[in-house]
Motif scaffolding. Structure first.
Motif, PDB file in Angstrom:
ATOM      1  N   MET A  28      74.403  24.483  11.038  1.00  0.00           N
ATOM      2  CA  MET A  28      73.499  23.978   9.988  1.00  0.00           C
ATOM      3  C   MET A  28      73.301  25.028   8.890  1.00  0.00           C
ATOM      4  O   MET A  28      73.074  24.699   7.732  1.00  0.00           O
ATOM      5  N   GLY A  29      73.400  26.301   9.282  1.00  0.00           N
ATOM      6  CA  GLY A  29      73.210  27.352   8.286  1.00  0.00           C
ATOM      7  C   GLY A  29      74.500  27.991   7.816  1.00  0.00           C
ATOM      8  O   GLY A  29      74.552  28.619   6.766  1.00  0.00           O
ATOM      9  N   TYR A  30      75.553  27.839   8.604  1.00  0.00           N
ATOM     10  CA  TYR A  30      76.826  28.480   8.275  1.00  0.00           C
ATOM     11  C   TYR A  30      77.946  27.486   8.534  1.00  0.00           C
ATOM     12  O   TYR A  30      78.202  27.106   9.678  1.00  0.00           O
ATOM     13  N   GLY A  31      78.577  27.070   7.457  1.00  0.00           N
ATOM     14  CA  GLY A  31      79.514  25.946   7.565  1.00  0.00           C
ATOM     15  C   GLY A  31      80.882  26.257   8.134  1.00  0.00           C
ATOM     16  O   GLY A  31      81.653  25.348   8.429  1.00  0.00           O
ATOM     17  N   ASN A  32      81.216  27.551   8.286  1.00  0.00           N
ATOM     18  CA  ASN A  32      82.546  27.888   8.790  1.00  0.00           C
ATOM     19  C   ASN A  32      82.570  27.694  10.309  1.00  0.00           C
ATOM     20  O   ASN A  32      82.482  28.648  11.087  1.00  0.00           O
ATOM     21  N   THR A  33      82.715  26.448  10.727  1.00  0.00           N
ATOM     22  CA  THR A  33      82.661  26.153  12.161  1.00  0.00           C
ATOM     23  C   THR A  33      83.892  26.686  12.897  1.00  0.00           C
ATOM     24  O   THR A  33      83.827  26.902  14.103  1.00  0.00           O
ATOM     25  N   SER A  34      84.987  26.902  12.181  1.00  0.00           N
ATOM     26  CA  SER A  34      86.172  27.486  12.832  1.00  0.00           C
ATOM     27  C   SER A  34      85.850  28.883  13.345  1.00  0.00           C
ATOM     28  O   SER A  34      86.253  29.270  14.437  1.00  0.00           O
ATOM     29  N   LEU A  35      85.122  29.629  12.521  1.00  0.00           N
ATOM     30  CA  LEU A  35      84.754  30.984  12.928  1.00  0.00           C
ATOM     31  C   LEU A  35      83.827  30.937  14.145  1.00  0.00           C
ATOM     32  O   LEU A  35      84.012  31.677  15.112  1.00  0.00           O
ATOM     33  N   LEU A  36      82.857  30.040  14.102  1.00  0.00           N
ATOM     34  CA  LEU A  36      81.926  29.923  15.226  1.00  0.00           C
ATOM     35  C   LEU A  36      82.662  29.458  16.485  1.00  0.00           C
ATOM     36  O   LEU A  36      82.408  29.937  17.587  1.00  0.00           O
ATOM     37  N   PHE A  37      83.587  28.533  16.286  1.00  0.00           N
ATOM     38  CA  PHE A  37      84.362  28.023  17.420  1.00  0.00           C
ATOM     39  C   PHE A  37      85.201  29.154  18.036  1.00  0.00           C
ATOM     40  O   PHE A  37      85.258  29.309  19.253  1.00  0.00           O
ATOM     41  N   MET A  38      85.850  29.936  17.172  1.00  0.00           N
ATOM     42  CA  MET A  38      86.676  31.033  17.684  1.00  0.00           C
ATOM     43  C   MET A  38      85.812  32.087  18.375  1.00  0.00           C
ATOM     44  O   MET A  38      86.218  32.684  19.363  1.00  0.00           O
ATOM     45  N   MET A  39      84.610  32.289  17.846  1.00  0.00           N
ATOM     46  CA  MET A  39      83.712  33.250  18.484  1.00  0.00           C
ATOM     47  C   MET A  39      83.373  32.782  19.900  1.00  0.00           C
ATOM     48  O   MET A  39      83.401  33.561  20.864  1.00  0.00           O
ATOM     49  N   MET A  40      83.077  31.493  20.032  1.00  0.00           N
ATOM     50  CA  MET A  40      82.787  30.949  21.368  1.00  0.00           C
ATOM     51  C   MET A  40      84.009  31.070  22.270  1.00  0.00           C
ATOM     52  O   MET A  40      83.895  31.407  23.450  1.00  0.00           O
TER      53      MET A  40
ATOM     54  N   VAL B  85      90.630  33.859  -4.798  1.00  0.00           N
ATOM     55  CA  VAL B  85      89.881  34.365  -3.642  1.00  0.00           C
ATOM     56  C   VAL B  85      90.880  34.427  -2.492  1.00  0.00           C
ATOM     57  O   VAL B  85      91.417  33.396  -2.074  1.00  0.00           O
ATOM     58  N   ALA B  86      91.176  35.629  -2.008  1.00  0.00           N
ATOM     59  CA  ALA B  86      92.237  35.773  -1.003  1.00  0.00           C
ATOM     60  C   ALA B  86      91.776  36.627   0.173  1.00  0.00           C
ATOM     61  O   ALA B  86      91.054  37.609  -0.009  1.00  0.00           O
ATOM     62  N   TYR B  87      92.198  36.230   1.360  1.00  0.00           N
ATOM     63  CA  TYR B  87      91.899  36.995   2.580  1.00  0.00           C
ATOM     64  C   TYR B  87      93.193  37.303   3.321  1.00  0.00           C
ATOM     65  O   TYR B  87      94.173  36.575   3.211  1.00  0.00           O
ATOM     66  N   ASP B  88      93.110  38.346   4.134  1.00  0.00           N
ATOM     67  CA  ASP B  88      94.274  38.788   4.914  1.00  0.00           C
ATOM     68  C   ASP B  88      94.223  38.164   6.314  1.00  0.00           C
ATOM     69  O   ASP B  88      93.307  38.441   7.088  1.00  0.00           O
ATOM     70  N   ASP B  89      95.211  37.336   6.628  1.00  0.00           N
ATOM     71  CA  ASP B  89      95.228  36.707   7.959  1.00  0.00           C
ATOM     72  C   ASP B  89      96.096  37.469   8.950  1.00  0.00           C
ATOM     73  O   ASP B  89      96.213  37.071  10.117  1.00  0.00           O
ATOM     74  N   GLN B  90      96.704  38.538   8.535  1.00  0.00           N
ATOM     75  CA  GLN B  90      97.513  39.404   9.405  1.00  0.00           C
ATOM     76  C   GLN B  90      98.606  38.658  10.173  1.00  0.00           C
ATOM     77  O   GLN B  90      98.939  39.015  11.300  1.00  0.00           O
ATOM     78  N   SER B  91      99.108  37.595   9.606  1.00  0.00           N
ATOM     79  CA  SER B  91     100.146  36.756  10.231  1.00  0.00           C
ATOM     80  C   SER B  91      99.648  36.054  11.496  1.00  0.00           C
ATOM     81  O   SER B  91     100.448  35.591  12.302  1.00  0.00           O
ATOM     82  N   SER B  92      98.334  35.997  11.699  1.00  0.00           N
ATOM     83  CA  SER B  92      97.781  35.378  12.911  1.00  0.00           C
ATOM     84  C   SER B  92      97.242  33.990  12.591  1.00  0.00           C
ATOM     85  O   SER B  92      96.427  33.827  11.669  1.00  0.00           O
ATOM     86  N   THR B  93      97.671  32.998  13.370  1.00  0.00           N
ATOM     87  CA  THR B  93      97.207  31.632  13.096  1.00  0.00           C
ATOM     88  C   THR B  93      95.722  31.464  13.406  1.00  0.00           C
ATOM     89  O   THR B  93      95.031  30.702  12.725  1.00  0.00           O
ATOM     90  N   SER B  94      95.223  32.155  14.447  1.00  0.00           N
ATOM     91  CA  SER B  94      93.799  31.985  14.769  1.00  0.00           C
ATOM     92  C   SER B  94      92.935  32.604  13.667  1.00  0.00           C
ATOM     93  O   SER B  94      91.907  32.033  13.280  1.00  0.00           O
ATOM     94  N   THR B  95      93.368  33.748  13.141  1.00  0.00           N
ATOM     95  CA  THR B  95      92.620  34.357  12.028  1.00  0.00           C
ATOM     96  C   THR B  95      92.738  33.464  10.790  1.00  0.00           C
ATOM     97  O   THR B  95      91.755  33.261  10.069  1.00  0.00           O
ATOM     98  N   ALA B  96      93.927  32.934  10.584  1.00  0.00           N
ATOM     99  CA  ALA B  96      94.127  32.060   9.418  1.00  0.00           C
ATOM    100  C   ALA B  96      93.213  30.837   9.486  1.00  0.00           C
ATOM    101  O   ALA B  96      92.662  30.413   8.468  1.00  0.00           O
ATOM    102  N   THR B  97      93.019  30.294  10.676  1.00  0.00           N
ATOM    103  CA  THR B  97      92.164  29.105  10.823  1.00  0.00           C
ATOM    104  C   THR B  97      90.752  29.380  10.318  1.00  0.00           C
ATOM    105  O   THR B  97      90.188  28.613   9.531  1.00  0.00           O
ATOM    106  N   THR B  98      90.179  30.506  10.770  1.00  0.00           N
ATOM    107  CA  THR B  98      88.809  30.807  10.354  1.00  0.00           C
ATOM    108  C   THR B  98      88.742  31.123   8.858  1.00  0.00           C
ATOM    109  O   THR B  98      87.775  30.769   8.186  1.00  0.00           O
ATOM    110  N   LEU B  99      89.799  31.759   8.350  1.00  0.00           N
ATOM    111  CA  LEU B  99      89.763  32.137   6.934  1.00  0.00           C
ATOM    112  C   LEU B  99      89.986  30.936   6.003  1.00  0.00           C
ATOM    113  O   LEU B  99      89.385  30.861   4.933  1.00  0.00           O
ATOM    114  N   TYR B 100      90.827  30.005   6.417  1.00  0.00           N
ATOM    115  CA  TYR B 100      90.974  28.772   5.621  1.00  0.00           C
ATOM    116  C   TYR B 100      89.621  28.049   5.570  1.00  0.00           C
ATOM    117  O   TYR B 100      89.200  27.543   4.526  1.00  0.00           O
TER     118      TYR B 100
END
Lengths: 310, 417
Positions: A28-40, B85-100
Motif C-alpha cells: 500500500m505504501g510501496y508499489g514495487n511488489t517485485s522487490l517485496l516478493f523477492m525479499m520474501m 532513468v537507468a539501473y544496473d541489473d548485473q545480467s541477473s534476471t531476478s535483479t532485473a525483475t525488481t528494477l523493471y
C-alpha cells in the motif's frame, strides 16, 4: 504442558504474524511488489538454508537446486498436465523432496565435501533441465512460459503464507526436542547417537524439510514470474545470497535469517537503485567487512552481551 | 437591458478568457518537465558488453535530442527534454525483475525500454503487460515473447533471432557445402538460430555431421573442436554470445585445426572488439552476419544514416568506433522520438499504434522498419560476409550473400596457415 509449549512458541508466532502484517501492508505504501516478493523469497530461502546449516552444520552450496526443481515441477504441472495452480505449487516441494531423497546419501559426507557435492548435484539438475534434448519436456534452454496462470497478487499472498510457515518451522526447530537433538548432533554426532538420538533419521528429516521449503519457494516464484529460463531459477547467485543473508543475520536462530535477508536485500536494492555504478564495490566491501568483524552474524552483537536471541 | 446585456457579454468574455487562461495554465502544468525513459543495463556479468553498448546508443540519442531542446511531444504540443532513468541489473534476471518494477511503479517512466537480449527482456514482458506499460524491446529477439494477446510489447530494432540464419543456410547450400558442424549455446538466442539453420539445411537434404549444444558460459572449445574435426566438416558454424565466440576462435587458433569455412555471430557486430580479443589471425577468412554500421544504409527516412552516425559518434568523444548494438540503441531512440511527435496522447497503446503506423514506410540506419501483427520486428535481414585479409594486415568485410548486397566473392575453402 500446554502453557509451557505456548511460552516456548509464542515468539515464533509473534514474529510470523508481524512478518505477515508487514508484507501485507507494505504494497500500500510501496508499489514495487517485485522487490517485496523477492525479499520474501530470500527470507524463505535463508530460513530454509538455516534449517539445515544452522541446526545440522551441513552447508548446501547447491541449495538453489531445490529451488529450481520446485520452479520446474510447478511449470511442468501447468504446461504438461494443465493442472490448477494449487496443485502445481504443491508439486514444487514434493519434487524437491524426491530429489532430496535421491541425494540423501550426500549426507554421509561432511564439511566442504558435502558442500561441493551438493553444488555439483545442483549443476547436474541444471544441465539436465536446460539440455536442448529435453526441450520437448522441460523447454530446455528456451525456458518456460506460464502466462496462463500469471497472477502476481495471488502469488504474492502465497509467498506471505510461506514466510509465515517457514518462520514457524524455524521456531519449532529452535525450541523443540527435535531441534535440540539436531543441534546436539551437529556438535557431536557420536555422543548424540549414544544418547539415543536417531541421528540419520533426524538429519534426513531436516534435509527434506529444508528441500521442501526451497521447492515451495521455487514453485511460487515460478508462478509469480511466469516466464523464465533455466539460468534464472538455477543461478548460483540464489544460493550465494541465501547463504550470505543467513550468515549475516546469524544461523541457528529464527530472527537471524529474517534480519539478514531483510536488511541485506533492502541494502542491495538501495545501492543498486541509488548508485548502480558503485554497486558491486560497495556491496562487496560491506560483506567483507561484516564477515571480518561479525563472523557470527549481526545477532552476535546481542549474544556477546549475554542477551538470549530468539 | 443594454447595460445588463453588455455586462453579461463582458462577464461571459471575462469567464471565457479566464477559462482559456486556466486551460492554458492547466496544459502547461500537465506537461511534464522531462520525458522519462526507463531502462536497465548490465554493468557486469555475461551480457555486460552488449548491454552497455545498447545503453550507450540510447544515451547518445538522448544527448543529441536534448542538445536541440528535447523531443517534440505532440500530446503537449511542445519540446520536452528527455531523461534516461537507468539501473544496473548485473545480467541477473531476478535483479532485473525488481528494477523493471521500480521503473514502472516508483519512477513512473513514460516509456520503458528493455535491457539487451532475450534473457533480460523476458522478465519484463509479463510485468509490463500487468502494469499496462508498453515495453520497447531493442534486442530481445525471442519469437516466444510476441503474441496477439499482448499489445504492450513492440520490437523496434533487431529481427527475431529465428530468421537470422536463413541467408547463412542459403549461402552454405549455394556454396555446395554438404557436411556442416554446428556448435551452439544453450540459450534461446543461439538455439533458435541452430534450429532454423538445421531446418533450412534439411530442406536441401543436408543433415549436420556434428550438432552439439554447450552451456552459455562455455569458455573452452578445444575438445569440441577436435570432436567436430573428426567428422571432417566443410563448414564449422559456432552460434554463441560474444564471450563464446571469443573463446571459440581462440580455441580454434590454439588447436591448430583448420576448417574450409568457419562462421561465428559477433564479429559482424563487434569487429574491432573481436579483433582485439580473439586476434586478427583468428578472424581471417571466417564468416559472420555483418550488421550496421558494418553494412551501410545511405538512404534513411528517419535519423542519421550510417556515415552520419559514425561521424556524430566520433565527434561525441567515443573512443571506439560504433557497433551494431550502439546503432540499435540509437535507432530505438529515434523511433520513440518520432512516435512522441506523432501520437495524439501519451497513452501506452496510442504510442504502440503510432509505431505500427511507421511499419513498412520507415527506414533507419539499422534497415527497414517493419512490424508483424504481434509487434515483432521483421524488417531487417542480416547478410553473410567474410573477413578477408588485406596486404596492409587489415581485415576487409566482404558481403558474399545475398547477391543483391554482395560486395565480393567468398574465398572458399579458406587458405590454410
Amino acid at each position: 504442558m500446554l502453557k509451557s509449549n505456548w511460552s516456548r512458541f509464542w515468539p515464533g508466532m509473534l514474529v510470523a504474524a508481524l512478518l505477515a502484517l508487514v508484507f501485507s501492508v507494505a504494497p500500500m505504501g510501496y508499489g514495487n511488489t517485485s522487490l517485496l516478493f523477492m525479499m520474501m523469497t530470500f527470507i524463505v530461502l535463508a530460513q530454509g538454508l538455516n534449517l539445515l546449516y544452522g541446526f545440522t552444520g551441513y552447508l548446501p552450496f547447491g541449495y538453489v537446486g531445490f529451488f529450481g526443481t520446485g520452479a520446474y515441477a510447478a511449470a511442468l504441472m501447468v504446461m504438461k498436465l494443465h493442472a490448477p495452480v494449487w496443485a502445481a505449487v504443491l508439486a514444487g516441494p514434493l519434487a524437491s523432496m524426491a530429489i532430496a531423497l535421491v541425494l540423501g546419501p550426500l549426507l554421509r559426507l561432511s564439511g566442504a565435501y558435502f558442500s561441493i557435492a551438493n553444488l555439483a548435484a545442483s549443476q547436474i539438475l541444471f544441465f539436465v533441465i536446460s539440455n536442448p534434448h529435453m526441450t520437448g519436456i522441460t523447454g530446455g534452454p528456451y525456458g518456460v512460459k506460464l502466462d496462463r496462470i500469471f497472477a502476481p497478487t495471488a502469488s504474492y499472498a502465497a509467498m506471505i503464507v510461506l514466510v509465515v510457515l517457514t518462520t514457524l518451522i524455524a521456531a519449532y526447530f529452535r525450541y523443540s526436542r527435535f531441534g535440540q537433538g539436531l543441534r546436539a548432533m551437529a556438535d557431536d554426532p557420536v555422543s548424540a547417537e549414544m544418547s539415543a538420538i536417531p541421528v540419520v533419521r533426524m538429519r534426513l528429516m531436516a534435509w527434506l524439510t529444508s528441500a521442501a521449503v526451497a521447492g515451495l519457494a521455487g514453485a511460487i516464484y515460478a508462478w509469480n514470474l511466469s516466464v523464465f529460463y533455466p539460468d534464472a531459477v538455477f543461478s548460483l547467485q540464489i544460493s550465494i545470497f541465501a547463504i550470505v543473508f543467513a550468515l549475516f543475520g546469524g544461523v541457528g536462530t529464527v530472527l537471524g535469517p529474517i534480519i539478514g535477508a531483510g536488511l541485506l536485500y533492502a541494502l542491495y536494492n538501495a545501492i543498486g537503485i541509488s548508485a548502480p555504478q558503485y554497486f558491486q564495490l560497495i556491496y562487496g566491501v560491506l560483506i567483507v567487512g561484516l564477515v571480518m568483524f561479525l563472523p557470527e552474524g549481526i545477532l552476535s552483537l546481542l549474544t556477546r552481551r549475554g542477551i538470549n536471541v530468539f | 437591458m443594454t447595460f445588463k446585456g453588455s455586462r453579461l457579454t463582458a462577464a461571459s468574455a471575462a469567464f471565457a478568457l479566464a477559462a482559456a487562461i486556466g486551460t492554458t495554465g492547466a496544459s502547461a502544468q500537465t506537461a511534464p518537465s522531462v520525458i522519462k525513459i526507463g531502462t536497465l543495463y548490465a554493468g557486469s556479468g555475461e551480457f555486460a558488453v552488449s548491454s552497455q553498448a545498447q545503453y550507450d546508443g540510447l544515451k547518445f540519442w538522448a544527448k543529441k535530442v536534448n542538445k536541440d531542446g528535447g523531443v517534440f511531444v505532440k500530446a503537449y504540443n511542445k519540446k520536452i527534454p528527455v531523461k534516461i532513468v537507468a539501473y544496473d541489473d548485473q545480467s541477473s534476471t531476478s535483479t532485473a525483475t525488481t528494477l523493471y518494477n521500480q521503473l514502472i511503479t516508483q519512477d513512473h517512466v513514460d516509456l520503458l525500454v528493455a535491457d539487451f537480449g532475450s534473457v533480460l527482456t523476458s522478465v519484463a514482458v509479463p510485468l509490463a503487460k500487468e502494469h499496462n506499460q508498453l515495453l520497447v524491446d531493442v534486442t530481445g529477439s525471442s519469437a516466444g515473447f510476441f503474441s496477439n494477446d499482448n499489445k504492450y510489447l513492440v520490437d523496434l530494432s533487431i529481427p527475431s533471432s529465428g530468421v537470422w540464419p536463413i541467408p547463412l543456410a542459403k549461402h552454405l547450400i549455394k556454396q555446395g557445402v554438404k557436411k556442416v558442424a554446428i556448435v551452439y549455446g544453450s540459450n534461446d538466442f543461439d538455439s533458435s538460430q541452430a534450429d532454423t539453420l538445421k531446418s533450412e539445411l534439411k530442406k536441401a537434404g543436408i543433415t549436420p555431421v556434428y550438432d552439439h549444444a554447450v552451456p552459455t558460459n562455455e569458455t573452452n572449445y578445444t575438445v569440441l573442436l577436435h570432436a567436430a574435426a573428426a567428422t571432417k566438416p566443410q563448414a564449422m558454424v559456432e552460434l554463441g554470445y560474444m564471450s563464446n565466440d571469443v573463446a571459440f576462435l581462440k580455441s580454434l587458433k590454439s588447436s591448430g585445426l583448420h576448417f574450409p569455412m568457419v562462421f561465428t555471430i559477433f564479429p559482424g557486430q563487434f569487429k574491432a572488439l573481436m579483433e582485439k580479443n580473439a586476434g586478427k589471425d583468428a578472424l581471417a577468412y571466417t564468416y559472420s552476419y555483418p550488421a550496421p554500421p558494418m553494412i551501410k544504409y545511405e538512404q534513411v527516412s528517419l535519423g542519421l544514416n550510417t556515415d552520419q552516425f559514425i561521424k556524430a559518434w566520433e565527434a561525441d568523444g567515443h573512443k571506439s568506433a560504433p557497433n551494431f548494438v550502439n546503432t540499435a540503441g540509437y535507432s530505438t531512440g529515434i523511433l520513440l522520438a518520432k512516435a512522441l511527435s506523432t501520437a495524439p496522447d501519451m497513452k501506452q497503446l496510442t504510442i504502440r499504434s503510432t509505431l505500427e503506423g511507421f511499419s513498412g514506410n520507415t527506414s533507419t540506419l539499422v534497415g527497414p522498419f517493419a512490424l508483424s501483427q504481434t509487434g515483432a520486428q521483421m524488417g531487417e535481414r542480416l547478410p553473410v560476409a567474410q573477413f578477408q585479409p588485406q596486404k596492409d594486415g587489415s581485415l576487409k568485410t566482404v558481403v558474399v550473400y545475398p547477391d543483391a548486397m554482395a560486395t565480393g566473392k567468398a574465398i572458399y575453402p579458406a587458405p590454410q596457415g
